[in-house]
Design a protein around this motif. Structure first.
Motif, PDB file in Angstrom:
ATOM      1  N   SER A  25       0.625  -1.004  -0.101  1.00 15.45           N
ATOM      2  CA  SER A  25       0.024   0.058  -0.015  1.00 15.45           C
ATOM      3  C   SER A  25       0.853   1.072   0.087  1.00 15.45           C
ATOM      4  CB  SER A  25      -0.882   0.106   1.408  1.00 15.45           C
ATOM      5  OG  SER A  25      -1.754  -1.239   1.291  1.00 15.45           O
ATOM      6  N   GLY A  26       0.661   2.185  -0.872  1.00 11.22           N
ATOM      7  CA  GLY A  26       1.485   3.513  -1.045  1.00 11.22           C
ATOM      8  C   GLY A  26       2.571   3.150  -2.146  1.00 11.22           C
ATOM      9  N   ASP A  27       2.762   1.929  -2.622  1.00 11.08           N
ATOM     10  CA  ASP A  27       3.991   1.668  -3.305  1.00 11.08           C
ATOM     11  C   ASP A  27       3.277   1.037  -4.521  1.00 11.08           C
ATOM     12  OD1 ASP A  27       6.326   1.990  -4.269  1.00 11.08           O
ATOM     13  OD2 ASP A  27       7.217   0.458  -3.021  1.00 11.08           O
ATOM     14  N   GLU A  28       2.525   1.379  -5.230  1.00  7.97           N
ATOM     15  CA  GLU A  28       1.599   0.780  -6.341  1.00  7.97           C
ATOM     16  C   GLU A  28       2.302   0.936  -7.782  1.00  7.97           C
ATOM     17  OE1 GLU A  28      -1.506   1.008  -3.056  1.00  7.97           O
ATOM     18  OE2 GLU A  28       0.123   2.273  -3.992  1.00  7.97           O
ATOM     19  N   ALA A  29       3.085   1.964  -7.713  1.00 11.62           N
ATOM     20  CA  ALA A  29       3.161   2.752  -9.029  1.00 11.62           C
ATOM     21  C   ALA A  29       3.789   1.389 -10.140  1.00 11.62           C
ATOM     22  CB  ALA A  29       4.453   3.677  -8.782  1.00 11.62           C
ATOM     23  N   ALA A  30       4.778   0.816  -9.895  1.00  8.08           N
ATOM     24  CA  ALA A  30       4.954  -0.254 -10.733  1.00  8.08           C
ATOM     25  C   ALA A  30       4.170  -1.189 -11.337  1.00  8.08           C
ATOM     26  CB  ALA A  30       6.302  -1.252 -10.246  1.00  8.08           C
ATOM     27  N   LEU A  31       3.230  -1.708 -10.336  1.00  6.99           N
ATOM     28  CA  LEU A  31       2.254  -2.545 -10.767  1.00  6.99           C
ATOM     29  C   LEU A  31       1.125  -1.689 -11.510  1.00  6.99           C
ATOM     30  CD1 LEU A  31       0.891  -5.273 -10.988  1.00  6.99           C
ATOM     31  CD2 LEU A  31      -0.294  -4.851  -8.563  1.00  6.99           C
ATOM     32  N   ALA A  32       0.794  -0.648 -11.215  1.00  7.04           N
ATOM     33  CA  ALA A  32      -0.212   0.223 -11.897  1.00  7.04           C
ATOM     34  C   ALA A  32       0.413   0.548 -13.298  1.00  7.04           C
ATOM     35  CB  ALA A  32      -0.536   1.427 -11.141  1.00  7.04           C
ATOM     36  N   ASP A  33       1.520   0.868 -13.275  1.00  7.84           N
ATOM     37  CA  ASP A  33       2.425   1.105 -14.578  1.00  7.84           C
ATOM     38  C   ASP A  33       2.282  -0.091 -15.359  1.00  7.84           C
ATOM     39  OD1 ASP A  33       3.035   3.484 -13.944  1.00  7.84           O
ATOM     40  OD2 ASP A  33       5.113   2.917 -13.403  1.00  7.84           O
ATOM     41  N   ALA A  34       2.436  -1.403 -15.013  1.00 13.37           N
ATOM     42  CA  ALA A  34       2.360  -2.571 -15.715  1.00 13.37           C
ATOM     43  C   ALA A  34       0.947  -2.831 -16.300  1.00 13.37           C
ATOM     44  CB  ALA A  34       2.898  -3.882 -14.943  1.00 13.37           C
ATOM     45  N   VAL A  35      -0.056  -2.579 -15.339  1.00 14.97           N
ATOM     46  CA  VAL A  35      -1.553  -2.666 -15.634  1.00 14.97           C
ATOM     47  C   VAL A  35      -1.776  -1.644 -16.895  1.00 14.97           C
ATOM     48  CG1 VAL A  35      -3.855  -2.554 -15.025  1.00 14.97           C
ATOM     49  CG2 VAL A  35      -1.882  -3.729 -13.527  1.00 14.97           C
ATOM     50  N   GLU A  36      -1.482  -0.489 -16.778  1.00 15.26           N
ATOM     51  CA  GLU A  36      -1.824   0.358 -17.652  1.00 15.26           C
ATOM     52  C   GLU A  36      -1.100   0.227 -18.890  1.00 15.26           C
ATOM     53  OE1 GLU A  36      -1.773   5.422 -18.526  1.00 15.26           O
ATOM     54  OE2 GLU A  36      -0.362   4.456 -16.879  1.00 15.26           O
ATOM     55  N   ARG A  37       0.161  -0.129 -19.185  1.00 17.16           N
ATOM     56  CA  ARG A  37       0.626  -0.533 -20.403  1.00 17.16           C
ATOM     57  C   ARG A  37       0.011  -1.872 -21.077  1.00 17.16           C
ATOM     58  NH1 ARG A  37       5.352   0.286 -17.509  1.00 17.16           N
ATOM     59  NH2 ARG A  37       5.478  -2.044 -17.318  1.00 17.16           N
ATOM     60  N   ALA A  38      -0.384  -2.541 -20.357  1.00 20.92           N
ATOM     61  CA  ALA A  38      -0.848  -3.778 -20.818  1.00 20.92           C
ATOM     62  C   ALA A  38      -2.357  -3.686 -21.317  1.00 20.92           C
ATOM     63  CB  ALA A  38      -0.883  -5.101 -19.775  1.00 20.92           C
ATOM     64  N   LEU A  39      -3.019  -2.748 -20.564  1.00 18.15           N
ATOM     65  CA  LEU A  39      -4.466  -2.550 -21.252  1.00 18.15           C
ATOM     66  C   LEU A  39      -4.469  -1.669 -22.471  1.00 18.15           C
ATOM     67  CD1 LEU A  39      -6.176  -2.126 -17.733  1.00 18.15           C
ATOM     68  CD2 LEU A  39      -6.926  -3.769 -19.301  1.00 18.15           C
ATOM     69  N   ARG A  40      -3.548  -0.791 -22.402  1.00 12.62           N
ATOM     70  CA  ARG A  40      -3.497   0.174 -23.615  1.00 12.62           C
ATOM     71  C   ARG A  40      -3.172  -0.642 -24.644  1.00 12.62           C
ATOM     72  NH1 ARG A  40      -4.809   5.364 -22.514  1.00 12.62           N
ATOM     73  NH2 ARG A  40      -4.205   6.203 -20.470  1.00 12.62           N
ATOM     74  N   ALA A  41      -2.027  -1.470 -24.587  1.00 20.55           N
ATOM     75  CA  ALA A  41      -1.471  -2.208 -25.866  1.00 20.55           C
ATOM     76  C   ALA A  41      -2.419  -3.513 -26.291  1.00 20.55           C
ATOM     77  CB  ALA A  41       0.030  -2.808 -25.343  1.00 20.55           C
ATOM     78  N   GLN A  42      -2.825  -4.063 -25.127  1.00 18.97           N
ATOM     79  CA  GLN A  42      -3.710  -5.489 -25.642  1.00 18.97           C
ATOM     80  C   GLN A  42      -5.167  -5.437 -25.471  1.00 18.97           C
ATOM     81  OE1 GLN A  42      -1.849  -8.531 -23.072  1.00 18.97           O
ATOM     82  NE2 GLN A  42       0.001  -6.995 -22.973  1.00 18.97           N
TER      83      GLN A  42
END
Length: 355
Positions: A25-42
């Motif tokens: 909690s409070g350190d989700e940036a890396a996972l949020a980045d990965a989720v965002e990239r994947a959704l936009r690309a796939q």
């Protein structure tokens, strides 16, 4: 290091990939980045929005109904349970239960069902495991309120793959007693505030909680002392003492009614409500909820605990919990989920959203 997620892979493999990206909690940036990239690309069929470390995605197909899926990205702190590992059909690791298995099912659906029979909204949010004021859904509700609306909300928290309807409300309160300080060698000159808590503790020990059946779902209330404090030093009669109590109440009570009940139980005590959150009624009569029940099979049960379904219920949206994993393993070092739980939940939700 940049991590790329394959949202089309088996949801079990996707769960392991999510677990292996730390997201306390409070350190989700890396996972949020990965989720965002994947959704936009796939998932080009989805509208994608980023808000802090919350990622939102939805279809806009003009369907007559919309189902909202919600899952938090954060976990409690690691406890020597990373990275993920597999043994005999079980996936072990921090977040496998709470709730990256549910997130993986949501992401897999988002990417692989471009033409659902319902319009779909997916909310992947931050800071669920800490103070409610930091919960990412607060920001969504404030800045993107239309993303919270739908005909049914499904929070993919662990539920053993059973539809858990609604949730309990929760309230914390403090009972405070005051006395008069004195030297313990001359105790008759003082008034012991700790001793004055005795009646309240006896009330708690004798308390008989309600058991409430709402639409076939049985909610068990509970009123418990969860903390006690008092004392000055080893030779002083204490002049103040506090009991903190937690009341888990059935969703047929409002927070106002719950507070009135607690005040009645502890009549005569100085009582302060510290915080409170409403419960959520089952909401099982909604057509989309009936479709989910049919797809999942079995009998819905009451959610004993509080989850973010209450946020949706407050907005007038029927909401249920449905996700892989045993909630009793959440936050434990032994957190693990049978892989067939993940597979089954993915299959059930796919049936719900496809023709």
């Amino acid at each position: 290091m940049t991590v790329e997620l394959d949202l089309t892979t088996d949801p079990v493999d996707l769960t392991a990939a999510l677990v292996d990206i730390p997201s306390e909690s409070g350190d989700e940036a890396a996972l949020a980045d990965a989720v965002e990239r994947a959704l936009r690309a796939q998932a080009p069929h989805l509208e994608v929005v980023r808000s802090g470390n919350t990622v939102l995605a939805r279809t806009r197909l003009g369907r007559p109904s919309r189902v909202v899926f919600a899952g938090h990205l954060d976990t409690v702190p690691a406890n020597r349970n990373l990275p993920s590992r597999r043994t005999d059909g079980v996936l072990h690791g921090l977040g496998t239960v709470d709730m990256k298995g549910g997130d993986a099912v949501m992401l897999h659906l988002a990417a692989t069902v471009p033409d659902p029979k319902h319009d779909l909204t997916f909310l992947f949010y931050d800071c669920e495991e800490i103070d409610a004021s930091r919960n990412g859904l607060n920001r969504v509700e404030r800045d993107y309120p239309d993303w919270m609306t739908g005909d049914l909300a499904i929070v993919c928290e662990p539920s053993n793959g059973v539809v858990e309807a609604g949730c309990q409300g929760t309230m914390r309160a403090e009972l405070r007693t005051t006395g008069v300080r004195a030297h313990s060698a001359r105790a008759w000159m003082g008034v012991n505030a700790i001793h004055a808590l005795g009646d309240a503790l006896r009330v708690l020990a004798a308390y008989e909680p309600r058991v409430v059946d709402i639409d076939g779902c049985v909610y068990r209330e509970g009123l418990q002392a969860v903390h006690i404090a008092g004392g000055v030093s080893g030779n002083v009669v204490p002049d103040e003492a506090i009991i903190r109590v937690n009341f888990r109440f059935a969703p047929d009570r409002t927070p106002t009614q719950a507070e009135a009940h607690v005040r009645e139980v502890f009549d005569g005590y100085d009582l302060t409500v510290v915080d409170s959150a409403p419960g959520a009624l089952p909401g099982l009569t909604a057509p989309a909820a009936q479709e989910l029940i049919a797809a999942a099979g079995g009998t819905p049960v009451a959610k004993l605990g509080w989850t973010d379904v209450a946020r949706f219920a407050t907005l007038g949206i029927p909401a249920v919990n449905f996700g892989p994993g045993d909630p009793l393993l959440a936050h434990t070092q032994q957190e693990n989920v049978p892989t067939d739980h993940i597979t089954r939940c993915a299959d059930v939700l796919r049936r719900l959203v496809t023709s």
